[in-house]
Every structure is written in structure tokens, then in C-alpha cells.
Design an enzyme around this catalytic site. Sequence first.
Site, PDB file in Angstrom:
ATOM      1  N   LYS A 155       0.856  -1.186   0.000  1.00 24.84           N
ATOM      2  CA  LYS A 155       0.000   0.000   0.000  1.00 24.84           C
ATOM      3  C   LYS A 155       0.889   1.230   0.000  1.00 24.84           C
ATOM      4  O   LYS A 155       2.038   1.199   0.455  1.00 24.84           O
ATOM      5  CB  LYS A 155      -0.908   0.025   1.234  1.00 24.84           C
ATOM      6  CG  LYS A 155      -2.237   0.727   1.000  1.00 24.84           C
ATOM      7  CD  LYS A 155      -3.158  -0.105   0.115  1.00 24.84           C
ATOM      8  CE  LYS A 155      -4.519   0.573  -0.070  1.00 24.84           C
ATOM      9  NZ  LYS A 155      -5.434  -0.286  -0.847  1.00 24.84           N
ATOM     10  N   GLY A 170     -21.060   6.298   1.814  1.00 26.25           N
ATOM     11  CA  GLY A 170     -19.957   6.538   0.902  1.00 26.25           C
ATOM     12  C   GLY A 170     -20.466   6.485  -0.527  1.00 26.25           C
ATOM     13  O   GLY A 170     -21.053   5.478  -0.944  1.00 26.25           O
ATOM     14  N   TYR A 171     -20.227   7.556  -1.293  1.00 24.37           N
ATOM     15  CA  TYR A 171     -20.762   7.580  -2.658  1.00 24.37           C
ATOM     16  C   TYR A 171     -19.682   7.981  -3.647  1.00 24.37           C
ATOM     17  O   TYR A 171     -19.884   8.799  -4.538  1.00 24.37           O
ATOM     18  CB  TYR A 171     -21.982   8.505  -2.756  1.00 24.37           C
ATOM     19  CG  TYR A 171     -22.998   8.040  -3.784  1.00 24.37           C
ATOM     20  CD1 TYR A 171     -23.673   6.827  -3.606  1.00 24.37           C
ATOM     21  CD2 TYR A 171     -23.285   8.786  -4.913  1.00 24.37           C
ATOM     22  CE1 TYR A 171     -24.597   6.385  -4.533  1.00 24.37           C
ATOM     23  CE2 TYR A 171     -24.206   8.355  -5.850  1.00 24.37           C
ATOM     24  CZ  TYR A 171     -24.868   7.149  -5.658  1.00 24.37           C
ATOM     25  OH  TYR A 171     -25.791   6.705  -6.586  1.00 24.37           O
ATOM     26  N   GLY A 172     -18.500   7.370  -3.444  1.00 29.95           N
ATOM     27  CA  GLY A 172     -17.457   7.475  -4.449  1.00 29.95           C
ATOM     28  C   GLY A 172     -17.647   6.381  -5.480  1.00 29.95           C
ATOM     29  O   GLY A 172     -18.766   5.929  -5.738  1.00 29.95           O
ATOM     30  N   ASN A 173     -16.545   5.920  -6.057  1.00 32.90           N
ATOM     31  CA  ASN A 173     -16.626   4.900  -7.101  1.00 32.90           C
ATOM     32  C   ASN A 173     -17.347   3.645  -6.612  1.00 32.90           C
ATOM     33  O   ASN A 173     -18.313   3.182  -7.229  1.00 32.90           O
ATOM     34  CB  ASN A 173     -15.206   4.557  -7.573  1.00 32.90           C
ATOM     35  CG  ASN A 173     -15.173   3.415  -8.575  1.00 32.90           C
ATOM     36  OD1 ASN A 173     -15.261   2.247  -8.212  1.00 32.90           O
ATOM     37  ND2 ASN A 173     -15.040   3.738  -9.844  1.00 32.90           N
ATOM     38  N   ALA A 174     -16.887   3.097  -5.492  1.00 28.16           N
ATOM     39  CA  ALA A 174     -17.459   1.842  -5.009  1.00 28.16           C
ATOM     40  C   ALA A 174     -18.918   2.020  -4.601  1.00 28.16           C
ATOM     41  O   ALA A 174     -19.772   1.177  -4.925  1.00 28.16           O
ATOM     42  CB  ALA A 174     -16.639   1.303  -3.839  1.00 28.16           C
ATOM     43  N   GLY A 175     -19.220   3.101  -3.878  1.00 30.91           N
ATOM     44  CA  GLY A 175     -20.579   3.316  -3.414  1.00 30.91           C
ATOM     45  C   GLY A 175     -21.567   3.528  -4.549  1.00 30.91           C
ATOM     46  O   GLY A 175     -22.668   2.959  -4.555  1.00 30.91           O
ATOM     47  N   TYR A 176     -21.183   4.349  -5.526  1.00 31.21           N
ATOM     48  CA  TYR A 176     -22.086   4.582  -6.661  1.00 31.21           C
ATOM     49  C   TYR A 176     -22.345   3.294  -7.427  1.00 31.21           C
ATOM     50  O   TYR A 176     -23.500   2.940  -7.718  1.00 31.21           O
ATOM     51  CB  TYR A 176     -21.530   5.639  -7.625  1.00 31.21           C
ATOM     52  CG  TYR A 176     -22.194   5.540  -8.982  1.00 31.21           C
ATOM     53  CD1 TYR A 176     -23.540   5.888  -9.138  1.00 31.21           C
ATOM     54  CD2 TYR A 176     -21.514   5.017 -10.083  1.00 31.21           C
ATOM     55  CE1 TYR A 176     -24.178   5.731 -10.363  1.00 31.21           C
ATOM     56  CE2 TYR A 176     -22.147   4.859 -11.297  1.00 31.21           C
ATOM     57  CZ  TYR A 176     -23.479   5.223 -11.439  1.00 31.21           C
ATOM     58  OH  TYR A 176     -24.112   5.056 -12.648  1.00 31.21           O
TER      59      TYR A 176
END
Length: 415
Positions: free
Chosen positions: A105, A217-223
Site C-alpha cells: 500500500k 460513501g458515494y465514491g466509485n465503489a458506493g455509486y
Amino acid sequence: MTSGNPFEIAQRQLDDCARILDLDPGVHAILRQPMREMHLALPVRMDDGSVQVFPAYRVQYNDAKGPTKGGIRFHPEETIDTVRALAAWMTWKCALLDLPLGGGKGGVICNPKSLSRNELERLSRAYARAFAPFIGPDVDVPAPDVYTNPQIMAWMMDEYSKVLHKNAFGVLTGKPLCVGGSAGRGDATARGGLITIREAAGILGLDLSRARIAIQGYGNAGYYAAALARSEFGSTIVAVSDSRGGVYHPTGIDPDVALAHKQATGSVAGLPGAQPIANGDLLELDVDVLIPAALEQVITGENAGRVKARILAELANGPTTPEADEILDANGVHVIPDFLCNAGGVTVSYFEMVQNNAMFYWEEGEVHQRLDQRMTLAYHRVLEAAQRYGVTMRQAAYAVAVSTVAEAMQLRGWV
């Protein structure tokens, strides 16, 4: 009580696993600490002519099974202990999915939202240039993570190629399609998570076409989780949120409308026709599936008893503390642990590495099919281990992953 330090949480989870497996003490000692870590300072010329120095990290946790693999975060609150924890979880994630990779990481302490496009490019190139001696297709393969994206990966790949004086598309993954990216990478994390939710729902007898889902959470994964749950399963998305607030609608939120509102205003908060809801309250809604898709430690010993979902699907890394795990297990919540639930991203990143190496690229349908096979197999390996050992799904996921890494270490003669 567990410290809020994410690496101490990762170590505690490993210690718990060591007891379940009766793990060799030498293996346990090695796995408690990163194999290697780098701390560098990145001087960057800002648009106003000044020079700003950004602390940067790369942790290569364990490479017994192959080159380390893991994302790079650009975040103002990044810490080395967060990077260590995420590198450890990546080690288990790759092992759990039976990928020939170890865990790594990276991170930079910065606020990317305050940087211009040119400053962001100079910072990205500085990272690739500084860490070039320590990364590469056979050593350590970075990828996007929080506040990094395919464009940043393209800049880093280009800078690394300049250092080597040759094209080196395979140095990292998550690239745009036209410079060595893989079809199906954009929604891979969410798609993988939805596959595990599908399998869990089958075990629990939950009809996903009638399921109510809340997503923090509404970034890439959330959307993509919202969009795929609606399109693939017919589920109702009743609540979504981001760092600035959330919205709730009992009859359902259109994921694309919420995304358009977020792109126009900077947040899903204030979505017309929906009720406002705080992030903490979203976690306690009466829903069938709860998907934390933001940052670490949002479900704790304090609020876990108020989680009403039947399935908790951890698309975020480390959203649940050990104290919360005990409460959720006692209350019968089926937890799909993070390094299983969100492993779709690294799996398709591995597919990208394979395609880069072969210089032959797969159609999106083939990517989806291969991802489905691996995620389904991994879920049932964990479920079987949970039943065999009489432990939680998280403990079982650790048991499967750690035993795999331990076997590789022992076969290689490390212990």
C-alpha cells in the site's frame, strides 16, 4: 477497548487468527510486521512558484506468494499506520482470492481537492520518480485508491517509463483502457462485493429483488454498488451518503440521479425529493443490506448494537472495529468482511497485470465471468471455514488467507 490505530486493529485480528490456527510462532512473528517500508519526501513546485514538500509512504507487507500489490491514497489525514494496516489487509485479500501476489500500500499526505490539475500531475510524477527503485511488475505493483484515479495512474506509469527509458505499462494497474487498462476495472470493487452479497442472500434466503439497501460513501465503489444492486438485483436503494451528508427516501433513490446531483453540487446532500440523513443515522436504518463504502472504523462498539441490517457488506477497508464485530455476531448480522467483500478491485487489477504481460486484452464479459468465478469460490471457502472452525466470517477469512501465506512462507524456507 481497541485503539483507534488501524494497524493495531489489523495486528489484533491476526493474533486472533493465530490462536484459531495454532499458527507457528515464527510465522506469526513475521506476519505481525511489514516486510519493508519506505518513507520519502516529495518536493513539488506549486503553481505560484513555491515548493511544497509532501510526506509519502510505500509499505510492502509480505511477498511470500508473489509481488506485492496495493493502491496509493492521496489524503490529508493519511498516516503510516493506516498504510501498514491496508498493506496487511491487501496481503490477506490477495491470498484469500488465491492470487499470486503479496500485499502492499502507498500514500501521500496531501489534500488533492486543493491542488490544481498541474500540481496534481507534478505530485503524481514525483511519487513515481521517487519510488521507481522500489516498484515494478515483479516487485510491487501500485493501483488507485482514495482520491487517486486512472489519470493519476497514467501519469505515474508514464513517469516510471521515462525512468526506465521504455514503455512499462505493467508497473501499475487501474490505468485508462488506451494505455494498458483492463475492461471491467471501473466497477470491479462494487461488482465483486455484489457477487458476495448475492451468495450471502442465497444462504440466508433473502430475496434481493425486495431488499432495501443503504450505502455510506458515494465514491466509485458506493455509486457502482447502488447502480448494480438496482440493475442486477432490482433492489431498492433507500439511503446514500458522502462526507458532506446523506439522503433517505423510503421508496428508493435513483443512483444515477444521485450521482448527477453530487457531480453538480459536490455532495449527494440536498438531493431533491429526499430527506436529509446523517452518516451515523444511515448506519442504523432498518434495511436488509448495509454497505459501508467510505473510510475506516465507522461501526464501533458504541453503535454496532443499533445496526439492524441482515447483511453488512464491507466495501470499505476496516469499517468495523473488533468490539463491533463481537456485537454484530451476537446479534446475528451476517458480516461479509472487507478483504473478501471488496476484493473485486484487486482481482481485476491482477487480470490487468496478466493482460499487460501477455499484451492481449480480454472483452468485458470475460472479465466479469472470471471475477464472478473467483469471488463466488472465495465466499464459499470463507463460509465453509466459518462453519468448520465455528467462528465468524471475518475470523474464517483470516484463517483461509493466513494459512495460505503461512504455507508459502514455510515452503520457501522462511521459517
